[in-house]
Design an enzyme around this catalytic site. Sequence first.
Site, mmCIF file in Angstrom:
data_model
loop_
_atom_site.group_PDB
_atom_site.id
_atom_site.type_symbol
_atom_site.label_atom_id
_atom_site.label_comp_id
_atom_site.label_asym_id
_atom_site.label_seq_id
_atom_site.Cartn_x
_atom_site.Cartn_y
_atom_site.Cartn_z
ATOM 1 N N LYS A 105 -2.908 -26.873 -18.254
ATOM 2 C CA LYS A 105 -2.152 -28.128 -18.128
ATOM 3 C C LYS A 105 -2.614 -29.142 -19.171
ATOM 4 C CE LYS A 105 -1.427 -27.475 -13.163
ATOM 5 N NZ LYS A 105 -1.868 -27.853 -11.791
ATOM 6 N N GLN A 146 -5.386 -30.785 -8.242
ATOM 7 C CA GLN A 146 -5.389 -29.325 -8.250
ATOM 8 C C GLN A 146 -5.720 -28.787 -6.863
ATOM 9 O OE1 GLN A 146 -4.437 -27.305 -10.748
ATOM 10 N NE2 GLN A 146 -4.738 -25.577 -9.374
ATOM 11 N N ASP A 185 3.588 -33.634 -8.949
ATOM 12 C CA ASP A 185 3.885 -32.350 -8.313
ATOM 13 C C ASP A 185 5.088 -32.400 -7.382
ATOM 14 O OD1 ASP A 185 2.242 -30.244 -9.225
ATOM 15 O OD2 ASP A 185 0.508 -31.100 -8.191
#
Length: 236
Positions: free
Chosen positions: A115, A159, A182
Amino acid sequence: MSEARTLMMGVAAGAAAAVGLHSIVAASMRREPEEPQSPRSPNGAIPKETTLETLPAAAPRPEAEKIDGKAIAATIRAEIKRDVASMIAAHGVAPGLAVVIVGERPDSATYVRMKKKAAAEVGFHSVSIEMPATASETEILDAVCRLNADAAVHGILVQLPLPDHVDEARVLSTIAATKDADGFADANVARLNRAGGPPPLAMPCTPAGCVELLQRYDVPLAGKRAVVLGRSNVVG
């Protein structure tokens, strides 16, 4: 800043297209022709005079088309890099993406590294907060709150999974909906599932990346049936 959020959704889709999606066969989106029936007598038996040579040839099957996810990801990243440069030139601001990782899971470290690499390639301002697996839930919440207040950060990724002693739902709900990269925030989930109204500010990048791949190959999706193997917040 909505422009920065849009660019981050694009790089997320591009990253999803590049990670584990190098090739998707779209043949299942097309209906294959039915196999021709062998000639039979009235009682259902194949006539004795019928041989392999006299049986009708099967109709040719359409060739599957391989979708080159790696090439599409490269195209998307080039498009985003161009848009980021234009945004910096016009406003003096680069989209800011922050990643919070707790613990030292090898798979999580790999995902975060990819990422960060994707963000750097397109010119994002990148922030990384790495915390030990022993970090308390309060410490993690404090880190998220600091990122919420940071004007240079437009998107936040926590994460997953988090250590067992941490309430993931509480941590995710602490992320500001406007910085929810997200698509986990309650407001974004509600908008995604509701017919009509404003679209979500962010969507889960894995399904968004799959849809992007199909759309760029002009694969019709309306009326199709999709099978999802496995289900989680990340996959959507």
